[in-house]
Motif scaffolding. Structure first.
Motif, PDB file in Angstrom:
ATOM      1  N   VAL B 124       0.984  -1.246  -0.047  1.00 56.33           N
ATOM      2  CA  VAL B 124      -0.029  -0.027  -0.110  1.00 56.33           C
ATOM      3  C   VAL B 124       0.935   1.088  -0.008  1.00 56.33           C
ATOM      4  O   VAL B 124       1.833   1.392   0.840  1.00 56.33           O
ATOM      5  N   ALA B 125       0.527   2.433  -0.708  1.00 53.13           N
ATOM      6  CA  ALA B 125       1.434   3.389  -1.134  1.00 53.13           C
ATOM      7  C   ALA B 125       0.579   4.392  -0.123  1.00 53.13           C
ATOM      8  O   ALA B 125      -0.397   4.365   0.468  1.00 53.13           O
ATOM      9  N   ASP B 126       1.361   5.685   0.278  1.00 51.59           N
ATOM     10  CA  ASP B 126       1.122   6.454   1.070  1.00 51.59           C
ATOM     11  C   ASP B 126      -0.382   7.217   0.515  1.00 51.59           C
ATOM     12  O   ASP B 126      -1.294   7.212   1.316  1.00 51.59           O
ATOM     13  N   GLN B 127      -0.451   7.510  -0.632  1.00 53.53           N
ATOM     14  CA  GLN B 127      -1.717   7.946  -1.160  1.00 53.53           C
ATOM     15  C   GLN B 127      -1.989   6.917  -2.355  1.00 53.53           C
ATOM     16  O   GLN B 127      -2.024   7.102  -3.246  1.00 53.53           O
ATOM     17  N   ASP B 128      -2.633   5.864  -1.615  1.00 52.39           N
ATOM     18  CA  ASP B 128      -2.855   4.940  -2.785  1.00 52.39           C
ATOM     19  C   ASP B 128      -4.048   4.878  -3.338  1.00 52.39           C
ATOM     20  O   ASP B 128      -5.230   4.964  -3.054  1.00 52.39           O
ATOM     21  N   GLU B 129      -4.011   4.878  -4.825  1.00 53.24           N
ATOM     22  CA  GLU B 129      -5.185   4.929  -5.508  1.00 53.24           C
ATOM     23  C   GLU B 129      -6.208   4.074  -5.449  1.00 53.24           C
ATOM     24  O   GLU B 129      -7.464   4.321  -6.116  1.00 53.24           O
ATOM     25  N   VAL B 189       9.560   5.418  -3.256  1.00 54.17           N
ATOM     26  CA  VAL B 189       9.358   6.688  -2.522  1.00 54.17           C
ATOM     27  C   VAL B 189       8.412   7.468  -3.200  1.00 54.17           C
ATOM     28  O   VAL B 189       7.290   7.925  -2.748  1.00 54.17           O
ATOM     29  N   GLU B 190       8.747   7.828  -4.631  1.00 52.07           N
ATOM     30  CA  GLU B 190       7.710   8.929  -5.285  1.00 52.07           C
ATOM     31  C   GLU B 190       6.411   8.184  -5.361  1.00 52.07           C
ATOM     32  O   GLU B 190       5.536   8.808  -5.289  1.00 52.07           O
ATOM     33  N   ARG B 191       6.351   7.131  -5.782  1.00 51.68           N
ATOM     34  CA  ARG B 191       5.205   6.380  -5.660  1.00 51.68           C
ATOM     35  C   ARG B 191       4.385   6.195  -4.553  1.00 51.68           C
ATOM     36  O   ARG B 191       3.253   5.515  -4.604  1.00 51.68           O
ATOM     37  N   GLY B 192       4.888   6.564  -3.213  1.00 52.94           N
ATOM     38  CA  GLY B 192       4.165   6.655  -2.151  1.00 52.94           C
ATOM     39  C   GLY B 192       4.707   5.553  -1.211  1.00 52.94           C
ATOM     40  O   GLY B 192       3.781   4.937  -0.415  1.00 52.94           O
TER      41      GLY B 192
END
Lengths: 342, 342
Positions: B124-129, B189-192
């Motif tokens: 899971v990303a920080d701002q996960d789509e 990192v950029e991808r969250g």
DNA sequence: CTGAAAGCGCTTACAG
DNA sequence: CTGAAAGCGCTTACAG
């Protein structure tokens, strides 16, 4: 949640018309089609998969049976899984995944309860317990791995015999006369991992035909055992100049073993493995290898399975047994044997 | 294929009685129960999953969204998948697997068409789509990985901040004063990939609090780039005595890099990684590491998800965010720093 | 303790 | 070109 009934009501048509407008299975006036589409959009309608499956007798799901056995090397399995999963998705199918060591129960559950339209079996054994269940099922099945009895299923595998010959041949031509073949652990063979002895037997025949020495050994499929075994093997066969590795864990462990002994390939030893290019990258293996083509095998299996599911291949049409020819990916780990005493 | 109607006929009862006899949801006479069981056995009856799902609004399937992104290390993902899959099976659920890089489409399809009772999101990303879609779905979801906004979902993750502190602390206490932290590639990192900077920030704070030097660098997630980068890093920081590795590919590549340079841990360099014990075994990594506990996290996520699915936790009951505390598995790769000039 | 009936949400002959 | 109806195989109130 919106149903086809809601769509029909909003569009001002009957449910059957709404259904046909969406499936395109009969001619629909432009006006009605537009209204139905608008209704779908405004209601955010998605068909209920269970209801559709019940009505059509199709689930658009493929079962994937991946057994993670204690003495096999998991990262290698992953490659096959992804090949299957990606191809299935491209063809419009979802994947129902079973990973338990006892695949028979999962297979029976999936097929008997009609959760899947077809099944892909990975890691197929010579006498695979899952095959009788698969043959009794109404859904078609495709295998990655060659069992003794291929009846009733489509089978895809690397040509392990040709692989064995190719490995021996390659080193023979470079001048090697004493080789060692490292196979999977004995447990894998006992469980019916036929590919182990298919490669091994063919390699022995090829060696015999050329009058060279080939010793085969089994090695563990995990560290630290496999590292120790590789080391012991090098001690035991000081005059061997070529190493054939049909064991992913051994391939992964070999670089450090060589390092520790101050050996390098191809200077001191020529090495040929059998694994995928992706695997080589992941583990940064510097050895030339026969491509095991997990993505390609997964893709072939799913493609054929879907053709059967969708009736594009007649039920009478014979099942296929298809071998992928080995291709050697040269990573520069083979060369002329070191000269004796050098 | 036998249906419940066939069972009822053979047993000489109504379909509802047959159904109840099988589900045990109402009292049934001993005689009837026996006849129904016999009928089931003789007909080899298994309920049709689609029909049952339609009637009960439950599929007994959990969606597993595993994104295999190009710059992440696949074998590490596999561990989480198996943790989820095994636990789901124990609890009576099957796994619908999606592996495409675009998880949003698969997630929407699974939930909208009601193929699943709940969903586990990996990676899971920080701002996960995928989160907005998951929140809009009627099915509950559990995450492995901490996003910025945890509302509406149950979240499980390793405590990466504590991990960063622990790593720094451990080496500080052993006397180290100059450390290098190797993180995932910047793309992650950029991808969250929030865990990257959670660990990193906490490590920096800890280093600052103790007045020691910590340099952090990003490294690629595949060979041969990561090997070169590690080597360059050792060149660039000759006085560093401790290496913290929050990057599985870098950990897998490190042994050969050290070997090539004639270095060994902990003699020349103390090393602490962050990966699972299983991973360490597979890649035969000799470094002490903080256990990333993929099996445990997968298990926790599925358990909580099933509790929600089965209504054992009230819908009003708040969602949880639970961190697994880091535990250091000592593999003997840390010690006192080499003395300067030694 | 048991049965007849409705309903889950689709698709698809059948009829017009 | 469209609609009313049956049917896929279950479960579960409702009634007795």
């Amino acid at each position: 949640m919106a149903t086809i009934g809601d769509v029909a009501r909003v569009a001002g048509v009957s449910r059957s018309t709404a259904s046909y407008a969406l499936s395109g299975k009969r001619a629909i006036s432009e006006d009605v089609r537009r209204r139905v589409e608008e209704a779908v959009a405004s209601l955010d309608y998605t068909p209920n998969a269970g209801a559709r499956a019940l009505a059509t007798n199709q689930t658009m799901v493929i079962g994937l049976l991946a057994q993670f056995l204690p003495d096999e090397f998991a990262p290698a399995m992953l490659q096959y899984m992804l090949g299957v999963s990606d191809t299935a998705r491209e063809l419009g199918y979802d994947i129902l995944l079973a990973t338990d060591a006892d695949g028979t129960r999962s297979l029976r559950r999936m097929t008997d309860s009609r959760m899947v339209d077809g099944v892909v079996l990975l890691n197929v054994a010579d006498q695979d317990e899952r095959l009788p269940i698969l043959r009794a099922a109404r859904q078609p099945g495709a295998l990655v791995g060659l069992p003794e009895d291929c009846s009733g299923v489509d089978v895809f595998d690397l040509d392990f015999e040709e692989t064995g010959r190719l490995m021996v041949d390659r080193l023979y031509r470079l001048g090697h006369r004493e080789l060692v073949l490292v196979s999977q652990p004995e447990h894998v063979v006992e469980r019916g991992g036929a590919y182990v002895w298919r490669l091994q037997n063919a390699a022995h025949e090829a060696a015999k035909a050329r009058g060279i020495t080939l010793t085969s050994v089994h090695a563990a499929s995990s560290q630290p055992a496999v590292g120790r075994e590789l080391s012991a093997l090098l001690d035991a066969h000081p005059s061997a100049t070529g190493l054939l590795i049909n064991n992913e864990a051994a391939a992964a462990a070999l670089p450090s073993v060589l390092h520790e002994r101050g050996l390098s390939a191809p200077r001191d030893l020529s090495v040929i493995g059998r694994y995928s290019d992706e695997f080589a990258r992941t583990f940064s293996l510097p050895f030339s290898s026969v491509e095991s083509a997990p993505d390609r095998l997964g893709r072939m299996a799913v493609r054929q399975l879907v053709r059967r599911i969708e009736g594009q291949v007649g039920p009478g049409e014979p099942h296929v047994v298809r071998f992928v020819s080995p291709e050697l990916v040269d990573r520069g780990s083979t060369g002329a044997p070191r000269t004796a005493g050098a």
